[in-house]
Design a protein around this motif. Structure first.
Motif, mmCIF file in Angstrom:
data_model
loop_
_atom_site.group_PDB
_atom_site.id
_atom_site.type_symbol
_atom_site.label_atom_id
_atom_site.label_comp_id
_atom_site.label_asym_id
_atom_site.label_seq_id
_atom_site.Cartn_x
_atom_site.Cartn_y
_atom_site.Cartn_z
ATOM 1 N N CYS A 505 1.126 -1.298 0.048
ATOM 2 C CA CYS A 505 -0.150 -0.429 0.039
ATOM 3 C C CYS A 505 1.222 1.647 0.205
ATOM 4 N N PHE A 506 0.385 2.211 -1.159
ATOM 5 C CA PHE A 506 2.001 3.317 -1.186
ATOM 6 C C PHE A 506 1.102 4.264 -1.178
ATOM 7 N N ILE A 507 1.406 5.485 -0.581
ATOM 8 C CA ILE A 507 0.979 6.809 0.312
ATOM 9 C C ILE A 507 1.039 7.577 -1.116
ATOM 10 N N ARG A 508 -0.268 8.069 -2.000
ATOM 11 C CA ARG A 508 -0.317 8.662 -3.338
ATOM 12 C C ARG A 508 -0.259 10.520 -2.482
ATOM 13 N N ASN A 509 -0.869 10.763 -1.649
ATOM 14 C CA ASN A 509 -0.709 12.406 -1.484
ATOM 15 C C ASN A 509 0.213 13.103 -0.307
ATOM 16 N N GLY A 510 1.652 11.693 -0.340
ATOM 17 C CA GLY A 510 2.526 12.637 0.585
ATOM 18 C C GLY A 510 2.903 14.199 0.581
ATOM 19 N N ALA A 511 2.367 14.658 -0.542
ATOM 20 C CA ALA A 511 2.915 16.323 -0.396
ATOM 21 C C ALA A 511 1.884 17.141 -0.042
ATOM 22 N N ALA A 512 0.995 16.121 0.581
ATOM 23 C CA ALA A 512 -0.413 17.299 0.460
ATOM 24 C C ALA A 512 -0.015 17.925 2.014
ATOM 25 N N SER A 513 0.224 17.221 3.368
ATOM 26 C CA SER A 513 0.804 17.797 4.390
ATOM 27 C C SER A 513 2.372 17.129 5.092
ATOM 28 N N VAL A 515 1.479 15.519 7.836
ATOM 29 C CA VAL A 515 1.277 14.225 8.579
ATOM 30 C C VAL A 515 1.650 12.927 7.135
ATOM 31 N N ALA A 516 0.726 13.779 6.551
ATOM 32 C CA ALA A 516 0.714 12.748 5.031
ATOM 33 C C ALA A 516 2.036 12.333 4.716
ATOM 34 N N LYS A 517 3.115 13.266 4.472
ATOM 35 C CA LYS A 517 4.649 13.172 4.180
ATOM 36 C C LYS A 517 4.893 11.956 5.543
ATOM 37 N N MET A 518 4.513 12.488 6.106
ATOM 38 C CA MET A 518 5.602 11.068 7.773
ATOM 39 C C MET A 518 4.577 10.203 7.093
ATOM 40 N N VAL A 519 3.169 9.813 6.887
ATOM 41 C CA VAL A 519 2.867 8.636 7.077
ATOM 42 C C VAL A 519 3.260 7.299 5.766
ATOM 43 N N ALA A 520 3.288 8.656 4.318
ATOM 44 C CA ALA A 520 3.876 8.329 3.422
ATOM 45 C C ALA A 520 5.317 7.034 3.584
ATOM 46 N N ILE A 521 5.805 8.070 4.464
ATOM 47 C CA ILE A 521 7.231 6.921 4.477
ATOM 48 C C ILE A 521 6.794 5.737 6.216
ATOM 49 N N ALA A 703 9.143 5.943 -6.958
ATOM 50 C CA ALA A 703 8.395 7.542 -6.930
ATOM 51 C C ALA A 703 8.932 8.491 -5.927
ATOM 52 N N LEU A 704 9.121 7.281 -4.288
ATOM 53 C CA LEU A 704 8.795 7.906 -3.806
ATOM 54 C C LEU A 704 11.234 8.098 -3.782
ATOM 55 N N LYS A 705 11.644 7.510 -3.547
ATOM 56 C CA LYS A 705 12.391 7.725 -3.525
ATOM 57 C C LYS A 705 13.648 9.053 -3.928
ATOM 58 N N GLN A 706 12.337 10.233 -5.036
ATOM 59 C CA GLN A 706 13.132 11.073 -5.506
ATOM 60 C C GLN A 706 12.216 12.073 -5.128
ATOM 61 N N HIS A 707 12.109 11.095 -3.129
ATOM 62 C CA HIS A 707 11.756 12.780 -2.214
ATOM 63 C C HIS A 707 12.540 12.109 -1.365
ATOM 64 N N ARG A 708 13.970 12.105 -0.955
ATOM 65 C CA ARG A 708 14.835 12.140 -0.089
ATOM 66 C C ARG A 708 14.848 13.014 1.359
ATOM 67 N N SER A 709 14.118 14.632 0.804
ATOM 68 C CA SER A 709 14.087 14.774 1.898
ATOM 69 C C SER A 709 12.858 14.395 3.344
ATOM 70 N N TRP A 710 11.968 13.255 2.421
ATOM 71 C CA TRP A 710 10.973 12.984 3.250
ATOM 72 C C TRP A 710 11.651 12.177 4.207
ATOM 73 N N PHE A 711 12.447 11.212 3.732
ATOM 74 C CA PHE A 711 13.148 10.547 4.690
ATOM 75 C C PHE A 711 13.829 11.116 5.328
ATOM 76 N N TRP A 712 14.346 11.904 5.716
ATOM 77 C CA TRP A 712 15.310 12.635 7.062
ATOM 78 C C TRP A 712 14.269 13.301 8.129
ATOM 79 N N PHE A 713 13.436 14.121 6.863
ATOM 80 C CA PHE A 713 11.893 14.696 8.174
ATOM 81 C C PHE A 713 11.486 13.249 8.962
ATOM 82 N N TYR A 714 11.327 12.058 7.905
ATOM 83 C CA TYR A 714 11.077 10.694 9.205
ATOM 84 C C TYR A 714 11.968 10.379 10.063
ATOM 85 N N VAL A 715 13.284 10.666 9.967
ATOM 86 C CA VAL A 715 14.212 9.793 10.840
ATOM 87 C C VAL A 715 14.013 11.227 11.731
#
Length: 754
Positions: A505-513, A515-521, A703-715
């Motif tokens: 199950c892949f999150i497709r609205n990670g850029a929405a907020s 919270v969604a960015k955190m849940v996507a990772i 598609a998610l690997k394009q957003h490297r900053s999201w991974f640092w944000f989740y850390v």
């Protein structure tokens, strides 16, 4: 063709007997279950038996047949490898491999009966009373007599009245004749008689239902007997007007002794049956008298407290769980320590060991997930018909449902693909419902079903299941958009032995907020790393509620239980405990929406946490007792179910331990923080967070690997508060379950069109 000689069935397994009984009853052949001893009580026109009967020698059945006058022919039914070569001779043994088509069975039986009658005139044997021979007034007379016996204490135990309905039968009644419906109930009656209790009575009810009187039994045995009957009927293929049909049985029952009378007991059993019909989860419902709490006049202080508690519910529950998890252990360590029983060192060793084992299992899951496993390139059998059931709460999903349907209609599948939208809504929504009807007219493989009286996903899925025509059925939430090749990939797993396939199950609205960015990772960590890694570590997978592909027969057998907060996990545990195989495939992708606000996420995760607690309480013991699970799988169940509920409390015990040591030593600064065991285990435990993120990035969807900053944000968020918040949600869920708070809250779609 009406047989007057009788057909006796002996030694057949339950599933095989069900496949034999219903077609023969539909053909008017009146099959009867019996034992080898019944062979000589004939005469019989035909005996149907398994090739080998447990507890009997190979010659016992032949001896009984030879002693019967006249000797009936014998039809052996079993798997092809178990059957002997067919032979002639005085006993005229024939064979039929199982599984078979109903028409094939009826044709062979009728042929054998014609040969037997041509040689020997048929004489009708003793026959059980047909279910059609007794009607409701006679049934009520028997029930009234049974009630009198119970109340006069002339009958031990308890007796129950049960009502059985076939949920989908009403839609056929207008075009069915009376004879076809009577034949249908004859089949149901035969299947009901397979494991009937002693002196059990069946009759046809005046409201198109089957009535059962279960005398001299207990509530547990009655529920077990009715549950077995419900499961058998749900998987049986019944003959209706010359065609095979499957139905969802609904069963309600009520005890007789405490009823006001037989008629009242029957009416109340029908009420319970109606409740069962609203859920269609194959769970018999026992009628219970509604209880009303005594109304107390609330004074101003009490009213203020209710208002304050309601507005600050989560904060109060959080503080209460912190008191239980921190303050009470500290007081226990302090009291025991000051009275000469200092257990803090022992507790510390246990806590450190458990945290280290947890960290070790997390690392093991990550390394095991690195190895890619794909299904075989070609399916074992050609692509069969497939079905997809999309469960939706329409007021919530109206903005996104058309995009979801369009995604399913784009799926590329070589076989016939049926798409069912099973939705519930508390009010008419003519605009969207008219658009759904237009889509159905344009695309014949799409069907929209409004589920009457439904309040849950489980009811929607259960309602749609009898209409699913596919050999396998995929279950989705309404925000999912599967990849075009998903059904083909799923069948490649299923055709090679899997019973259920759980996708990614892949999150497709990670850029929405944020919270969604955190849940996507987080979801990538769950579906790309944890699920496949845990499945390889423990030897079983889990169906997570959506993007799951089931063998239709298995899903019809298990259904979803709406009384569980996480009905999807409950269904998958019931499958695993029965020895069914669930595969976790991180490359079987469907794209969904994440909650976009912390409030929505909190409501969702509290329901999940409380649902998992219900699952753990329900399934720990049955899983450990299951004869279908290996030692490795049972250890995995202990970690999945028991340890997940203990861990949120154990993980915080370092705080009260350190607090007690500071009190004991006089200051925090007097503690030795460089104890090797403490340093090593702390570093190892803390390493799991960054380690999981490394595994997640390595295995994440491109598609998610394009957003490297999201991974640092989740850390950052996980380290600062999110990991601790998830443990807090679990502890609050324990409090809610203890308090009996079980409200099912829909996850809102805030910006669903993104």
């Amino acid at each position: 063709m009406e047989d007057r000689g009788g057909v006796l069935l002996i030694g057949l397994a339950s599933d095989m007997a069900g496949d034999v009984l219903a077609p023969l009853a539909a053909a008017g052949l009146h099959p009867q279950l019996g034992t080898v001893a019944d062979v000589t009580d004939g005469p019989w026109s035909l005996v149907i038996s398994a090739p080998a009967i447990r507890g009997l020698g190979s010659m016992d059945l032949l001896a009984a047949l030879r002693s019967a006058t006249p000797a009936p022919p014998l039809l052996l039914i079993g798997r092809a490898a178990e059957l002997p070569p067919p032979g002639a001779g005085p006993l005229r043994i024939e064979c039929l491999p199982w599984p078979f088509q109903p028409e094939e069975l009826v044709s062979q039986v009728q042929q054998l009966l014609r040969k037997h009658r041509a040689a020997i005139p048929a004489v009708a044997p003793p026959r059980r009373e047909s279910v059609a021979r007794m009607v409701e007034p006679q049934f009520l007379e028997l029930a009234a007599h049974e009630r009198d016996e119970l109340r006069a204490r002339r009958r031990p135990g308890e007796s129950f009245v049960a009502v059985l309905r076939l949920a989908e039968l009403d839609q056929y009644r207008e075009r069915l004749g009376h004879q076809a419906e009577a034949r249908l109930w004859e089949q149901v009656g035969v299947l009901a008689g397979m494991d009937a209790l002693a002196d059990e009575v069946a009759a046809l009810g005046s409201e198109g239902d089957l009535l059962l009187l279960l005398p001299g039994t207990s509530a547990r045995e009655a529920a077990r007997r009715l549950q077995s009957l419900s499961a058998r009927l749900a998987t049986a293929s019944l003959q209706l007007g010359g065609q095979a049909a499957q139905f969802s049985p609904a069963i309600g029952f009520r005890d007789l002794r405490r009823s006001a009378g037989a008629a009242d007991a029957l009416a109340q059993a029908r009420q319970a049956c109606g409740q069962s019909a609203r859920h269609l989860d194959l769970h018999p419902v026992r009628w219970r008298r509604a209880t009303t709490a005594a109304v107390r006049r609330a004074g101003p202080l009490r009213l203020w407290w209710f208002d304050f508690y309601g507005r600050h519910l989560l904060a109060i529950q959080y503080l209460l769980t912190m008191v239980v998890g921190l303050a009470l252990p500290f007081l226990a360590y302090w009291w025991l320590g000051t009275h000469g029983w200092d257990i803090s060192e022992l507790v510390y060793d246990v806590v450190v060991a458990m945290l280290a084992l947890t960290a070790l299992s997390i690392w093991a899951e990550g390394f095991l997930a690195l190895k890619r496993e794909d299904p075989p390139l070609d399916p074992a059998t050609p692509y069969p018909a497939a079905s997809a059931i999309i469960a939706a709460y329409l007021p919530n999903e109206a903005p996104i449902i058309e995009a979801t349907i369009a995604a399913f209609l784009r799926v590329q599948y070589p076989g016939r693909l049926q798409v069912i939208l099973a939705y519930n809504t508390p009010r008419d929504m003519p605009e969207i419902e008219q658009r759904l009807a237009a889509i159905a007219r344009e695309h014949p493989r799409f069907t929209a079903m409004r589920v009457p009286g439904s309040t849950s996903k489980a009811q929607n899925v259960n309602f749609a299941l009898p209409y699913a025509t596919g050999e396998f059925t995929a279950v989705f939430d309404a925000d999912h958009q599967p990849d075009p090749d998903s059904f083909r990939r799923a069948w490649r797993w299923l055709s090679h032995g899997a019973d259920v396939v759980q996708g990614h199950c892949f999150i497709r609205n990670g850029a929405a907020s944020w919270v969604a960015k955190m849940v996507a990772i987080e979801f990538e960590q769950i579906y790309a790393v944890s699920h496949p890694g845990r499945a390889r570590l423990h030897g079983f997978g889990i169906f997570g509620g959506s993007n799951g592909y089931w063998r239709t027969a298995l899903l019809r057998e298990l259904r979803m239980h709406g009384f569980m907060l996480t009905e999807d996990i409950d269904s998958s545990l019931r499958a695993v405990v029965r020895g069914r195989r669930i595969v976790s495939d991180p490359h079987l992708v469907s794209r969904e929406l994440a909650p976009e606000t912390m409030q929505a996420l909190t409501k969702q995760r509290l329901r999940w946490a409380q649902g998992w607690l219900q699952i753990s309480l329900k399934w720990i013991v049955p899983a450990l007792r299951s004869r279908h699970l290996s030692v490795r799988q049972k250890l995995g169940m202990l970690q999945l179910l028991a340890w997940r509920e203990v861990y949120p409390w154990v993980s915080m015990q370092v705080i009260p331990l350190v607090a007690w040591w500071a009190v004991r030593e006089g200051s925090l600064w007097r503690l030795d923080w460089l104890v090797p065991l403490f340093v090593v285990t702390t570093l190892f435990t803390l390493s799991t967070g960054p380690g999981q993120i490394l595994f997640t990035y390595r295995l994440a969807d491109p598609a998610l690997k394009q957003h490297r900053s999201w991974f640092w944000f989740y850390v950052a968020t996980s380290t600062l508060f999110y990991a601790g918040l998830k443990n807090a949600w679990n502890r609050i869920a324990h409090y809610k379950e203890w308090r009996g708070e079980t409200a099912w809250i829909v996850t809102p779609r805030v910006s669903a069109k993104r």
